[in-house]
Design a protein around this motif. Structure first.
Motif, PDB file in Angstrom:
ATOM      1  N   ILE A  46       0.830  -1.199   0.000  1.00 13.63           N
ATOM      2  CA  ILE A  46       0.000   0.000   0.000  1.00 13.63           C
ATOM      3  C   ILE A  46       0.868   1.254   0.000  1.00 13.63           C
ATOM      4  N   GLY A  86       1.142   4.054  -2.759  1.00  9.89           N
ATOM      5  CA  GLY A  86       0.709   5.375  -2.318  1.00  9.89           C
ATOM      6  C   GLY A  86       1.493   6.500  -2.954  1.00  9.89           C
ATOM      7  N   THR A 103       1.277   5.758   3.255  1.00 11.45           N
ATOM      8  CA  THR A 103      -0.037   5.167   3.503  1.00 11.45           C
ATOM      9  C   THR A 103      -1.124   6.236   3.550  1.00 11.45           C
ATOM     10  N   PHE A 110      -1.958   7.142   0.077  1.00  8.61           N
ATOM     11  CA  PHE A 110      -2.750   6.158  -0.659  1.00  8.61           C
ATOM     12  C   PHE A 110      -4.210   6.180  -0.211  1.00  8.61           C
ATOM     13  N   LEU A 111      -4.447   6.298   1.079  1.00 11.24           N
ATOM     14  CA  LEU A 111      -5.814   6.231   1.578  1.00 11.24           C
ATOM     15  C   LEU A 111      -6.659   7.446   1.153  1.00 11.24           C
ATOM     16  N   LEU A 114      -8.170   2.086  -6.644  1.00  9.87           N
ATOM     17  CA  LEU A 114      -7.730   2.795  -5.438  1.00  9.87           C
ATOM     18  C   LEU A 114      -8.621   2.465  -4.248  1.00  9.87           C
ATOM     19  N   PHE A 115      -9.930   2.388  -4.464  1.00  6.88           N
ATOM     20  CA  PHE A 115     -10.842   2.045  -3.376  1.00  6.88           C
ATOM     21  C   PHE A 115     -10.631   0.604  -2.908  1.00  6.88           C
ATOM     22  N   SER A 118      -7.542   0.356  -0.801  1.00  2.54           N
ATOM     23  CA  SER A 118      -7.754   1.049   0.466  1.00  2.54           C
ATOM     24  C   SER A 118      -8.539   0.163   1.426  1.00  2.54           C
ATOM     25  N   PHE A 164      -6.312  -2.608   2.713  1.00  2.00           N
ATOM     26  CA  PHE A 164      -5.420  -2.101   3.760  1.00  2.00           C
ATOM     27  C   PHE A 164      -6.160  -1.964   5.090  1.00  2.00           C
ATOM     28  N   ILE A 165      -7.354  -1.377   5.042  1.00  3.63           N
ATOM     29  CA  ILE A 165      -8.135  -1.191   6.265  1.00  3.63           C
ATOM     30  C   ILE A 165      -8.464  -2.541   6.907  1.00  3.63           C
TER      31      ILE A 165
END
Length: 416
Positions: free
Chosen positions: A192, A196, A359, A362-363, A402-403, A406, A409-410
Motif C-alpha cells: 500500500i 501510495g 499510507t 494512498f488512503l 484505489l478504493f 484502500s 489495507f483497512i
C-alpha cells in the motif's frame, strides 16, 4: 508538436517527474526489488497506469481554462474545496518530513558525516531551511531551472546503472518471477505504501495544474490542451519507466543475497549509492552520491512548493479573494516548522515515517481521484477539451482500483 513550442511548454511535467523520482523510486522501488525481487512489478505498473488519468487532468484543466484544479473544485461545490484543504492539512507535514529525512540521509552520505543521536536531526532541519529560502527567494523561476538540471543528471545516471545491471545479471539467480508467491498478509502495508507514492501522491495533480499556470506566466506562451498534455505525458512515462529501473537494481543486487537495506536514513542512502557504485565502479560513488542527494533535494523543494502553493490557493478561493504573496510565505513557514516537529518525533524510525506518509497518501487518493474525475467530465470543459471515452473508462477503473486496495489495507490493519 514543433520543438520551439515544446520547449516553451516544457517545465511542469519535468518538475512533476523529478519530484516523483524521490522517495517512491529511490526508496520504495529499490526496497521492493531488494525484498521481493520482481514480485511487486505488477503493483507498480498498475499504480502508474491507474493513477495516470488523475495526474493528466491537472495539466488538461489548467491548459483548457487557465485555472488550477483547486479553482475548479470550488466551482463544483465549496465542500470540495474544504475537503481538499483537510486532505492537505492531514498530509503536508508528514510528506515533507519524510522526503526531507531521506534527503538528509543522502546529504550525510555525500559528505561522510557521522552524528551522535543527540544531533541526528540537524541535517533535516538544515535542508528544510534551505528549501524554505530557495522557494521564498526564487519562487517558480528558480525551481523550474534547477529541477531540469537535477532531473536530467539523475535520469542519465539511472539508465547507465540499469543497463550495466542488465548486462552483468543478478548476483543470485532469481527463480521466482511470480507476483503472488512472495506476498503474505504482512506484506500489504508495504505494498500500500509503495503504491501510495507511485509515482507520487495523487494530490500532486493540483500542484501540476498550478505549475502549468506558473510556467505560462513565466514563458509568456499559452500552450494548447494538446501541447500541455503531451508535455506532461512525456515526463510522466519517463518517470514510470524509471521506477522499474530501480526495482531491477534492487532485485539484481540484493534479492536473495541475505543483504538488506537498513532502517536508517543514512545507512539506507549509503546502501542505495553503493548499488550504483557496484555497477558503475568505485569511481562513480561520489557522482552518484551527489545525484542521489540532488534529486532528493529537488523532491524536498518541489513538495514544499506544491503544498504551500496549493494550500494558499485553496484558502484564497474559499474566501473569494485575491491570493497574496504573503499567503505563500506563511504556508512555507508553517510547513517547515511542522515537518521539523514530525522529524523529531519519528527520528528513531526511518521506515515507520516513510510508511506512514505513503499510507496516508494512498488512503486519500480515491477522494482526490473522484474530485478530478467529476471536474474534468463536467460542463466546465467542452467535449473537445475533455479526454476520450477510453480515458473515462480508465479513470473509473482507477477509482475502483484505489478504493479496492484502500479497503484491503483497512481490513488487514484494523480487522485482522
Amino acid at each position: 508538436m514543433k520543438l520551439n513550442k515544446f520547449l516553451k511548454t516544457l517545465g511542469p511535467g519535468i518538475l512533476f517527474a523529478s519530484t516523483a523520482i524521490g522517495v517512491s523510486h529511490l526508496v520504495q522501488s529499490t526496497r521492493a526489488g531488494a525484498e521481493y525481487g520482481f514480485g511487486l512489478v505488477g503493483f507498480i505498473i498498475a499504480a502508474n497506469l491507474f493513477k495516470w488519468p488523475f495526474f493528466e487532468f491537472g495539466s488538461r484543466y489548467a491548459a483548457a481554462t487557465g485555472e488550477s484544479l483547486i479553482d475548479g473544485y470550488q466551482k463544483i461545490s465549496p465542500w470540495f474545496s474544504r475537503l481538499f484543504l483537510g486532505i492537505n492539512l492531514l498530509s503536508m507535514f508528514f510528506v515533507n518530513a519524510a522526503v526531507t529525512f531521506v534527503a538528509a540521509g543522502f546529504l550525510q552520505n555525500l559528505l561522510n558525516i557521522e552524528l551522535s543521536p543527540s544531533y541526528f536531526y540537524l541535517p533535516s532541519i538544515l535542508l528544510l531551511l534551505i528549501s524554505f529560502l530557495f522557494l521564498a527567494l526564487g519562487r517558480y523561476s528558480l525551481l523550474d531551472s534547477g529541477i531540469k538540471v537535477i532531473g536530467s543528471f539523475m535520469f542519465l545516471s539511472t539508465l547507465l546503472a540499469f543497463f550495466i545491471a542488465l548486462y552483468n545479471g543478478p548476483k543470485v539467480p532469481i527463480k521466482d518471477f511470480s507476483i503472488f508467491t512472495e506476498l503474505t498478509p504482512q506484506s500489504f502495508p508495504f505494498v500500500i505504501g509503495l503504491m501510495g507514492w507511485m509515482p507520487t501522491a495523487i494530490d500532486a495533480s493540483t500542484w501540476n495544474s498550478l505549475w502549468t499556470i506558473a510556467r505560462r506566466k513565466q514563458s509568456g506562451y499559452a500552450p494548447t490542451v494538446k501541447e500541455s498534455v503531451f508535455e506532461f505525458n512525456f515526463s510522466y512515462w519517463i518517470s514510470s519507466a524509471l521506477s522499474i529501473c530501480f526495482v531491477v537494481l534492487g532485485a539484481f543486487l540484493l534479492f536473495n543475497t541475505g543483504e538488506i537495506l537498513p532502517d536508517n536514513n543514512v545507512s539506507f542512502a549509503t546502501g542505495v549509492v553503493n548499488l550504483y557504485a557496484t555497477q558503475l565502479g568505485s569511481w562513480a560513488f561520489m557522482i552518484i552520491a551527489a545525484a542521489g542527494f540532488s534529486i532528493m533535494l529537488g523532491t524536498c523543494i518541489g513538495a514544499m512548493d506544491g503544498y504551500a502553493r496549493s494550500t494558499a490557493r485553496v484558502i484564497a478561493v474559499m474566501n473569494k479573494r485575491q491570493e497574496k504573496s504573503a499567503d505563500y510565505l506563511v504556508w512555507l513557514t508553517l510547513i517547515t516548522l511542522g515537518a521539523m516537529l514530525v522529524i523529531g518525533f519519528f527520528m528513531a524510525s526511518f521506515n515507520q515515517l516513510i510508511g506512514l506518509a505513503t499510507t496516508i497518501s494512498f488512503l486519500i487518493a480515491p477522494i482526490i481521484a473522484i474530485l478530478n474525475y467529476k471536474l474534468i467530465f463536467s460542463q466546465h470543459l467542452t467535449k473537445t477539451q475533455q479526454p476520450g471515452n477510453w480515458m473515462r473508462w480508465l479513470s473509473l477503473a482507477g477509482i475502483g482500483f484505489l478504493f479496492l486496495f484502500s479497503l484491503v489495507f483497512i481490513y488487514f490493519n484494523w480487522f485482522k
